[in-house]
Design an enzyme around this catalytic site. Structure first.
Site, PDB file in Angstrom:
ATOM      1  CG  HIS A   1     -10.277   3.233  -2.304  1.00 13.44           C
ATOM      2  ND1 HIS A   1      -9.565   3.363  -3.706  1.00 13.44           N
ATOM      3  CD2 HIS A   1     -10.262   4.335  -1.643  1.00 13.44           C
ATOM      4  CE1 HIS A   1      -8.960   4.898  -3.089  1.00 13.44           C
ATOM      5  NE2 HIS A   1      -8.891   5.096  -2.128  1.00 13.44           N
TER       6      HIS A   1
ATOM      7  CG  ASP B   1      -9.112   1.625  -6.126  1.00 13.71           C
ATOM      8  OD1 ASP B   1     -10.005   1.864  -6.617  1.00 13.71           O
ATOM      9  OD2 ASP B   1      -8.299   2.818  -5.879  1.00 13.71           O
TER      10      ASP B   1
ATOM     11  N   GLY C   1      -7.984  10.997   1.142  1.00 16.37           N
ATOM     12  CA  GLY C   1      -9.057  12.318   1.510  1.00 16.37           C
ATOM     13  C   GLY C   1      -8.550  12.864  -0.263  1.00 16.37           C
ATOM     14  CG  ASN C   2      -5.472  14.442  -2.005  1.00 17.35           C
ATOM     15  OD1 ASN C   2      -4.513  14.440  -0.754  1.00 17.35           O
ATOM     16  ND2 ASN C   2      -5.639  16.092  -3.097  1.00 17.35           N
ATOM     17  CB  SER C   3      -8.565   8.357  -2.297  1.00 16.30           C
ATOM     18  OG  SER C   3      -7.645   8.032  -1.726  1.00 16.30           O
TER      19      SER C   3
ATOM     20  CG  LEU D   1      -7.338 -16.157 -21.047  1.00 15.39           C
ATOM     21  CD1 LEU D   1      -7.834 -15.930 -22.519  1.00 15.39           C
ATOM     22  CD2 LEU D   1      -5.949 -15.392 -20.655  1.00 15.39           C
ATOM     23  N   GLY D   2     -10.406 -15.126 -18.123  1.00 18.54           N
ATOM     24  CA  GLY D   2     -11.009 -16.865 -17.691  1.00 18.54           C
ATOM     25  C   GLY D   2      -9.521 -17.555 -16.854  1.00 18.54           C
ATOM     26  CB  VAL D   3      -6.556 -18.190 -16.330  1.00 22.30           C
ATOM     27  CG1 VAL D   3      -7.035 -19.836 -18.083  1.00 22.30           C
ATOM     28  CG2 VAL D   3      -5.658 -16.999 -16.748  1.00 22.30           C
TER      29      VAL D   3
END
Length: 418
Positions: free
Chosen positions: A153, A184, A263-265, A317-319
């Site tokens: 993000h 993330d 800002g710590n992200s 997996l695709g579900v």
């Protein structure tokens, strides 16, 4: 016998009687002075001494553990700080000014003359663009040749420019090398060499209550801000929201009370050895020091993938699915309370076309109960377990289909770009 002798005898008798009752009812007046002398020679218990006496315990022995702890924090920060960076986000934004205009210019001449020219009107207008800072975050160096790990993000805007400020005050233009499609996380690259890479720890070893140190660019203004706390929780599942990512569920995160500010992200969460155990990613708005970090072990796969291939390759997996609990099972009248119910959403069908799930024969309304013998629960969701495996791994799925329990074998494939 004169009066002085009589007075002395009476006085001695009274004193003997007093001390006799004080020390022992069996003491005689003849030996009370010996007992007084022996009593005065007895050592006094240490706890009755004044703390200012020479034989009191030295105060440093009580403070020493605190000194050792402070030194451990200082050394951990000194070890990790050179690898922590600030990330500045900039964009070309329109320059808006107040420009004069005539609101009566569209009227016939006779009406324009009626209103006269004594008034001046203004309206906002654009005059070119200017690169402006629109946000900031943190990150840390993971390789000497300029790879930097941060949150997705922080680096989500494909139209933005990113600048990295290193601990020694140098500035570098950064390129977003990869964004993790499942977590993330993002990896940036700056064009330089010889950088101090952070030491990565083992997040599987952390315990509740152990010390944690957060470092980052607090509020996008205070670089290398250090805060100290403890590990407050493990394996939390949270729903985070922000302008750049919308709403996203983040699984298996570490909870800490070490202050994490905007800002710590993307900055590191450290142990007392100065090793990175997590990537600071979210806070609870309005709470008192409740923050979350992605365990570093969840990021190691992405780091390895980028180093080997230049991108982050993720198995899938695709579900589309809904994790069950007691309440959902009761409302849907389902036979089980745990598992992943394969069900479509407004975003698409339950089983994605040409996916590993489709090729293996999974169907809508199947309930996936276990993967390789590991039970699916609210804490161990389908995607959380899938991320433990690699592209090409063969999995055995225990599935409830109607009234039957079936086993479905599936081979994971690379998640396609969205």
């Amino acid at each position: 016998m004169n009066k002085k002798v009589i007075f002395l005898i009476i006085t001695v008798a009274l004193i003997g009687s007093f001390f006799g009752s004080a020390f022992s009812a069996r003491l005689s007046q003849a030996n009370f002075l010996d007992n007084i002398f022996n009593f005065l020679k007895k050592p006094v218990a240490p706890e009755t001494l004044s703390p200012n006496k020479e034989n009191s315990p030295p105060s440093q022995s009580l403070y020493k553990p605190v000194v050792d702890y402070e030194q451990a924090v200082i050394k951990a920060v000194e070890k990790a700080s050179p690898s922590v960076v600030s990330i500045v986000i900039s964009k070309d934004l329109p320059i808006v000014e107040q420009c004069p205009y005539n609101p009566f210019s569209g009227l016939p001449p006779e009406f324009r003359d009626f209103f006269g020219g004594g008034f001046q009107f203004y309206q906002p207008c654009e005059k070119g663009t200017k690169k402006q800072e629109v946000g900031g975050g943190s990150g840390f160096i993971i390789s000497a040749d300029g790879l930097i790990l941060t949150n997705k993000h922080v680096a989500a805007d494909a139209k933005a420019d990113y600048t990295v400020l290193t601990n020694d005050g140098k500035k570098y233009e950064a390129k977003v090398l990869a964004r993790d499609p499942a977590q993330d996380l993002a990896i940036l690259k700056i064009d330089t060499n010889g950088l101090p890479a952070a030491a990565l720890g083992d997040s599987d070893e952390i315990k509740l209550g152990q010390s944690a140190i957060a470092i980052g660019n607090a509020l996008g203004e205070f670089r290398n801000t250090v805060s100290v706390g403890v590990i407050s929780g493990l394996a939390r599942n949270i729903t985070a929201s922000g302008q750049s990512i919308g709403t996203e569920t983040i699984q298996g995160v570490i909870q800490t009370d070490a202050a994490i500010n905007p800002g710590n992200s993307g900055g590191p969460l450290l142990n007392l050895r100065g090793e990175v155990i997590g990537i600071n990613t979210a806070i609870v708005s309005g709470a008192q020091n409740i923050g979350f970090a992605i365990p570093i072990n969840q990021a190691k796969r992405a780091i390895k993938s980028v180093k080997e291939t230049g991108s982050i390759k993720v198995p899938y997996l695709g579900v589309r699915y809904l994790m069950l609990n007691e309440e959902i099972a009761k409302s849907q009248k389902l036979p089980v309370q745990n598992g992943a119910l394969v069900r479509g959403t407004t975003e698409g069908s339950a089983v994605m076309p040409d996916s590993p799930a489709a090729k293996a024969g999974l169907q809508a309304e199947d309930i996936i109960l276990e993967i390789n013998g590991e039970e699916l629960t609210q804490d161990k969701t389908l995607s959380f377990i899938i991320q433990k495996y690699n592209i090409g791994d063969a999995l055995s799925l225990k599935v409830r289909r109607g009234e039957k329990i079936v086993t479905i074998n599936v081979t994971l494939a690379e998640r396609p770009e969205l």
